[in-house]
Design a protein around this motif. Structure first.
Motif, mmCIF file in Angstrom:
data_model
loop_
_atom_site.group_PDB
_atom_site.id
_atom_site.type_symbol
_atom_site.label_atom_id
_atom_site.label_comp_id
_atom_site.label_asym_id
_atom_site.label_seq_id
_atom_site.Cartn_x
_atom_site.Cartn_y
_atom_site.Cartn_z
ATOM 1 N N GLY A 16 0.801 -1.208 0.000
ATOM 2 C CA GLY A 16 0.000 0.000 0.000
ATOM 3 C C GLY A 16 0.840 1.267 0.000
ATOM 4 N N SER A 17 0.152 2.397 0.089
ATOM 5 C CA SER A 17 0.806 3.704 0.025
ATOM 6 C C SER A 17 0.321 4.611 1.142
ATOM 7 C CB SER A 17 0.510 4.384 -1.315
ATOM 8 O OG SER A 17 1.020 3.632 -2.400
ATOM 9 N N LEU A 18 1.189 5.505 1.540
ATOM 10 C CA LEU A 18 0.860 6.582 2.470
ATOM 11 C C LEU A 18 1.606 7.829 2.043
ATOM 12 C CD1 LEU A 18 1.050 4.957 6.041
ATOM 13 C CD2 LEU A 18 -1.007 5.816 4.905
ATOM 14 N N ARG A 19 1.034 8.969 2.363
ATOM 15 C CA ARG A 19 1.723 10.243 2.118
ATOM 16 C C ARG A 19 1.839 10.980 3.438
ATOM 17 N NH1 ARG A 19 -0.233 15.792 -0.799
ATOM 18 N NH2 ARG A 19 1.727 16.358 -1.821
ATOM 19 N N LEU A 20 3.058 11.171 3.878
ATOM 20 C CA LEU A 20 3.311 11.926 5.088
ATOM 21 C C LEU A 20 3.489 13.402 4.744
ATOM 22 C CD1 LEU A 20 5.864 9.603 6.932
ATOM 23 C CD2 LEU A 20 3.361 9.513 6.911
ATOM 24 N N SER A 21 3.010 14.249 5.636
ATOM 25 C CA SER A 21 3.192 15.685 5.500
ATOM 26 C C SER A 21 3.855 16.222 6.758
ATOM 27 C CB SER A 21 1.853 16.397 5.298
ATOM 28 O OG SER A 21 1.212 15.963 4.129
ATOM 29 N N CYS A 22 4.622 17.259 6.588
ATOM 30 C CA CYS A 22 5.267 17.932 7.712
ATOM 31 C C CYS A 22 5.075 19.422 7.513
ATOM 32 C CB CYS A 22 6.739 17.569 7.771
ATOM 33 S SG CYS A 22 7.677 18.485 9.011
ATOM 34 N N ALA A 23 4.220 19.994 8.336
ATOM 35 C CA ALA A 23 3.935 21.423 8.254
ATOM 36 C C ALA A 23 4.838 22.176 9.209
ATOM 37 C CB ALA A 23 2.472 21.675 8.595
ATOM 38 N N ALA A 24 5.459 23.223 8.700
ATOM 39 C CA ALA A 24 6.415 23.996 9.489
ATOM 40 C C ALA A 24 5.896 25.395 9.739
ATOM 41 C CB ALA A 24 7.756 24.066 8.769
ATOM 42 N N SER A 25 6.175 25.882 10.933
ATOM 43 C CA SER A 25 5.908 27.284 11.234
ATOM 44 C C SER A 25 7.230 28.023 11.174
ATOM 45 C CB SER A 25 5.291 27.427 12.625
ATOM 46 O OG SER A 25 6.226 27.005 13.607
ATOM 47 N N GLY A 26 7.173 29.303 11.004
ATOM 48 C CA GLY A 26 8.415 30.065 10.972
ATOM 49 C C GLY A 26 8.790 30.480 9.571
ATOM 50 N N ARG A 27 9.341 31.673 9.456
ATOM 51 C CA ARG A 27 9.628 32.235 8.151
ATOM 52 C C ARG A 27 10.896 31.683 7.523
ATOM 53 N NH1 ARG A 27 9.515 38.507 9.280
ATOM 54 N NH2 ARG A 27 10.699 37.786 11.097
ATOM 55 N N THR A 28 11.669 30.907 8.294
ATOM 56 C CA THR A 28 12.949 30.432 7.774
ATOM 57 C C THR A 28 12.884 29.034 7.181
ATOM 58 O OG1 THR A 28 13.562 29.577 9.959
ATOM 59 C CG2 THR A 28 14.220 31.840 9.417
ATOM 60 N N PHE A 29 11.689 28.448 7.083
ATOM 61 C CA PHE A 29 11.560 27.076 6.592
ATOM 62 C C PHE A 29 12.238 26.901 5.249
ATOM 63 C CE2 PHE A 29 9.759 23.016 5.672
ATOM 64 C CZ PHE A 29 9.370 23.052 4.344
ATOM 65 N N SER A 30 12.020 27.832 4.342
ATOM 66 C CA SER A 30 12.509 27.675 2.980
ATOM 67 C C SER A 30 14.026 27.674 2.887
ATOM 68 C CB SER A 30 11.933 28.771 2.078
ATOM 69 O OG SER A 30 12.333 30.040 2.534
ATOM 70 N N SER A 31 14.702 28.083 3.930
ATOM 71 C CA SER A 31 16.163 28.111 3.915
ATOM 72 C C SER A 31 16.783 26.805 4.408
ATOM 73 C CB SER A 31 16.679 29.268 4.775
ATOM 74 O OG SER A 31 16.384 29.043 6.143
ATOM 75 N N TYR A 32 15.958 25.905 4.925
ATOM 76 C CA TYR A 32 16.468 24.671 5.513
ATOM 77 C C TYR A 32 16.432 23.494 4.545
ATOM 78 C CZ TYR A 32 16.726 26.224 10.384
ATOM 79 O OH TYR A 32 17.077 26.852 11.545
ATOM 80 N N THR A 33 17.522 22.708 4.547
ATOM 81 C CA THR A 33 17.416 21.347 4.051
ATOM 82 C C THR A 33 16.547 20.587 5.042
ATOM 83 O OG1 THR A 33 19.527 21.266 2.875
ATOM 84 C CG2 THR A 33 18.704 19.192 3.757
ATOM 85 N N MET A 34 15.626 19.781 4.519
ATOM 86 C CA MET A 34 14.712 19.031 5.372
ATOM 87 C C MET A 34 14.954 17.534 5.206
ATOM 88 S SD MET A 34 12.965 21.282 6.994
ATOM 89 C CE MET A 34 11.679 20.229 7.689
ATOM 90 N N LEU A 81 6.452 13.188 2.167
ATOM 91 C CA LEU A 81 7.101 11.920 1.848
ATOM 92 C C LEU A 81 6.022 10.978 1.321
ATOM 93 C CD1 LEU A 81 9.855 10.448 1.900
ATOM 94 C CD2 LEU A 81 9.094 9.373 4.045
ATOM 95 N N GLN A 82 6.048 10.759 0.017
ATOM 96 C CA GLN A 82 5.139 9.806 -0.611
ATOM 97 C C GLN A 82 5.776 8.423 -0.525
ATOM 98 O OE1 GLN A 82 2.001 10.217 -2.076
ATOM 99 N NE2 GLN A 82 2.003 7.984 -2.176
ATOM 100 N N MET A 83 5.076 7.488 0.101
ATOM 101 C CA MET A 83 5.617 6.147 0.325
ATOM 102 C C MET A 83 4.739 5.141 -0.407
ATOM 103 S SD MET A 83 6.627 6.394 4.367
ATOM 104 C CE MET A 83 4.928 6.419 4.899
ATOM 105 N N ASN A 84 5.308 4.476 -1.388
ATOM 106 C CA ASN A 84 4.602 3.464 -2.171
ATOM 107 C C ASN A 84 5.224 2.091 -1.942
ATOM 108 O OD1 ASN A 84 3.026 5.533 -3.325
ATOM 109 N ND2 ASN A 84 4.501 5.807 -4.993
ATOM 110 N N SER A 85 4.497 1.056 -2.327
ATOM 111 C CA SER A 85 4.981 -0.323 -2.199
ATOM 112 C C SER A 85 5.530 -0.588 -0.797
ATOM 113 C CB SER A 85 6.059 -0.596 -3.255
ATOM 114 O OG SER A 85 5.572 -0.372 -4.560
ATOM 115 N N LEU A 86 4.776 -0.207 0.180
ATOM 116 C CA LEU A 86 5.243 -0.313 1.564
ATOM 117 C C LEU A 86 5.440 -1.766 1.983
ATOM 118 C CD1 LEU A 86 3.179 2.583 3.081
ATOM 119 C CD2 LEU A 86 5.651 2.328 3.290
ATOM 120 N N LYS A 87 6.442 -1.962 2.821
ATOM 121 C CA LYS A 87 6.809 -3.279 3.319
ATOM 122 C C LYS A 87 6.716 -3.297 4.847
ATOM 123 C CE LYS A 87 10.212 -3.713 -0.421
ATOM 124 N NZ LYS A 87 11.640 -3.960 -0.747
#
Length: 120
Positions: A16-34, A81-87
């Protein structure tokens, strides 16, 4: 200061598949490697995938390459994070994290985690 909140985990059957989301607060999100990390019971936390601030560079752990896809929307302060073909071995608590720009390795901020269980 950046606060990270994950969502999208749950119970899914193998394949199966799942899609994880991570919502960030703060104006500096776009400057970070995640990054997305996971920790299975009795095991150490491991990195699963990383995405650069511009989304031009992506890295995947070998065992998820070809099955997982990381992406980000800086306008929405969200990384996915889109996760397909989960094991079953993908079962773990999944965390998103903001990678320290100082050394590109350390973590400045962690989310609280979301449980992913792959089982029939």
């Amino acid at each position: 200061q950046v606060q990270l909140v994950e969502s999208g985990g749950g119970l899914v059957q193998p394949g199966g598949s799942l899609r994880l989301s991570c919502a960030a607060s703060g104006r500096t999100f776009s400057s970070y490697t995640m990054g997305w990390f996971r920790q299975a019971p009795g095991k150490e936390r491991e990195v699963v995938s990383r995405i650069s601030s511009s989304a031009l560079s992506k890295w995947y752990k070998g065992s998820v390459s070809g099955r997982f896809t990381i992406s980000r929307d800086n306008a929405k302060n969200t990384v996915y994070l889109q996760m397909n073909s989960l094991k079953p071995e993908d079962t773990a608590v999944y965390y998103c994290a903001a990678v320290s720009p100082t050394d590109g390795v350390g973590i400045d901020y962690w989310g609280q985690g979301t449980q992913v269980t792959v089982s029939s």
